[in-house]
Design a protein around this motif. Sequence first.
Motif, PDB file in Angstrom:
ATOM      1  N   GLN A  70      30.659  37.570  26.760  1.00 16.56           N
ATOM      2  CA  GLN A  70      31.759  37.517  27.822  1.00 16.56           C
ATOM      3  C   GLN A  70      31.643  36.234  28.714  1.00 16.56           C
ATOM      4  O   GLN A  70      30.911  35.835  29.031  1.00 16.56           O
ATOM      5  CB  GLN A  70      31.775  38.843  28.512  1.00 16.56           C
ATOM      6  CG  GLN A  70      32.116  39.885  27.793  1.00 16.56           C
ATOM      7  CD  GLN A  70      33.516  39.813  27.141  1.00 16.56           C
ATOM      8  OE1 GLN A  70      34.365  39.613  27.957  1.00 16.56           O
ATOM      9  NE2 GLN A  70      33.668  40.008  25.838  1.00 16.56           N
ATOM     10  N   PRO A  71      32.943  35.707  29.083  1.00 12.98           N
ATOM     11  CA  PRO A  71      33.069  34.580  29.955  1.00 12.98           C
ATOM     12  C   PRO A  71      32.462  35.076  31.337  1.00 12.98           C
ATOM     13  O   PRO A  71      32.782  36.193  31.578  1.00 12.98           O
ATOM     14  CB  PRO A  71      34.608  34.193  29.917  1.00 12.98           C
ATOM     15  CG  PRO A  71      35.082  35.055  28.724  1.00 12.98           C
ATOM     16  CD  PRO A  71      34.517  35.916  28.355  1.00 12.98           C
ATOM     17  N   ALA A  72      32.211  34.168  32.060  1.00 16.90           N
ATOM     18  CA  ALA A  72      31.721  34.518  33.469  1.00 16.90           C
ATOM     19  C   ALA A  72      33.067  34.913  34.241  1.00 16.90           C
ATOM     20  O   ALA A  72      34.087  34.363  33.962  1.00 16.90           O
ATOM     21  CB  ALA A  72      30.998  33.279  34.093  1.00 16.90           C
ATOM     22  N   ARG A  73      32.741  35.978  35.153  1.00 15.82           N
ATOM     23  CA  ARG A  73      34.035  36.434  35.862  1.00 15.82           C
ATOM     24  C   ARG A  73      34.010  35.880  37.221  1.00 15.82           C
ATOM     25  O   ARG A  73      32.964  35.622  37.879  1.00 15.82           O
ATOM     26  CB  ARG A  73      34.076  37.856  35.894  1.00 15.82           C
ATOM     27  CG  ARG A  73      34.185  38.501  34.513  1.00 15.82           C
ATOM     28  CD  ARG A  73      34.206  40.060  34.718  1.00 15.82           C
ATOM     29  NE  ARG A  73      33.940  40.575  33.242  1.00 15.82           N
ATOM     30  CZ  ARG A  73      34.624  41.602  32.888  1.00 15.82           C
ATOM     31  NH1 ARG A  73      35.111  42.287  33.884  1.00 15.82           N
ATOM     32  NH2 ARG A  73      34.467  42.099  31.985  1.00 15.82           N
TER      33      ARG A  73
END
Length: 93
Positions: A90-93
Amino acid sequence: MSIASMAQVCRPGCAACCTAPSISSPLPGLPHGKPAGVPCPHLDAALRCRLFGRPERPAVCGSLQPQAAMCGNSREHAMHWLGELERLTQPAR
């Protein structure tokens, strides 16, 4: 070649690869893709892909091939493995 790296045949009634991962590309009926953990709406009652072999099947679906490490000995193993892969990518939030 080790057994863990050899391709295998899909387990009937599993569909973990059609449920656990997200799909970011559009597919029929889901123009914005499919969220992780949601079964693909193109699965039939026997958990087989109704888009298999058709041009509208997303390329990502065809690129995910069953492997011993991913599939393990049960659907639960595959769901866990693919869920963890989804979490790790998952992309960093």
